[in-house]
Design an enzyme around this catalytic site. Structure first.
Site, PDB file in Angstrom:
ATOM      1  CB  CYS A  64      -0.914  -0.028   1.224  1.00  0.00           C
ATOM      2  SG  CYS A  64      -1.814   1.502   1.517  1.00  0.00           S
ATOM      3  CB  CYS A  67       0.319   1.711   4.208  1.00  0.00           C
ATOM      4  SG  CYS A  67      -1.361   1.047   4.189  1.00  0.00           S
TER       5      CYS A  67
END
Length: 141
Positions: A64, A67
């Site tokens: 991600c 993230c």
């Protein structure tokens, strides 16, 4: 033990603090470390239900890209929250049972637990100030 929130003056931490309600010894080691906990399928329930403070669980994945930008904020929150709240990191790739149980279809996702109960679920990236606003009702003054 009884989930009562207690205030303990810093100078009394090393004298074996006890709960003001039930007199059970308070677990405080690790509360002042300023480091996020790492949780997974094997230990999630034990850590979340035993958390003596409100707990922010940050669900993330290595692939991600968002993230990677919210990760430093989570580290900073863990440092700022020591003694008031805790932060835990949950890698959804390594914890498929929890991902399914909490229906984690997108990352990052923030979950706020208080006394072992899920109180708030916030999918997606969120600014630090907004996350703190959502956490504030669960903090003792």
């Amino acid at each position: 033990e009884c989930h009562t929130k207690n205030r303990v003056p810093a100078e009394k931490l090393y004298k074996g603090p006890k709960c003001g309600q039930c007199s059970h010894p308070l677990e405080w080691q690790g509360l002042l470390s300023g480091q996020p906990l790492t949780v997974g399928d094997a230990d999630f329930d034990r850590i979340v239900t035993a958390a003596p403070l409100p707990l922010i669980v940050y669900a993330w994945a290595s692939w991600c890209t968002v993230c990677s930008t919210t990760g430093p904020m989570v580290e900073r929150l863990a440092w700022q929250g020591r003694g008031r709240f805790q932060v835990a990191k949950l890698n959804v790739e390594a914890s498929p049972a929890l991902s399914s149980r909490y229906n984690l279809l997108s990352v990052p996702t923030f979950m706020i637990f208080d006394r072992g109960e899920l109180k708030e679920r916030i999918p997606g990236a969120i600014p630090e100030g907004q996350l703190m606003q959502k956490l504030n009702p669960f903090l003792t003054s």
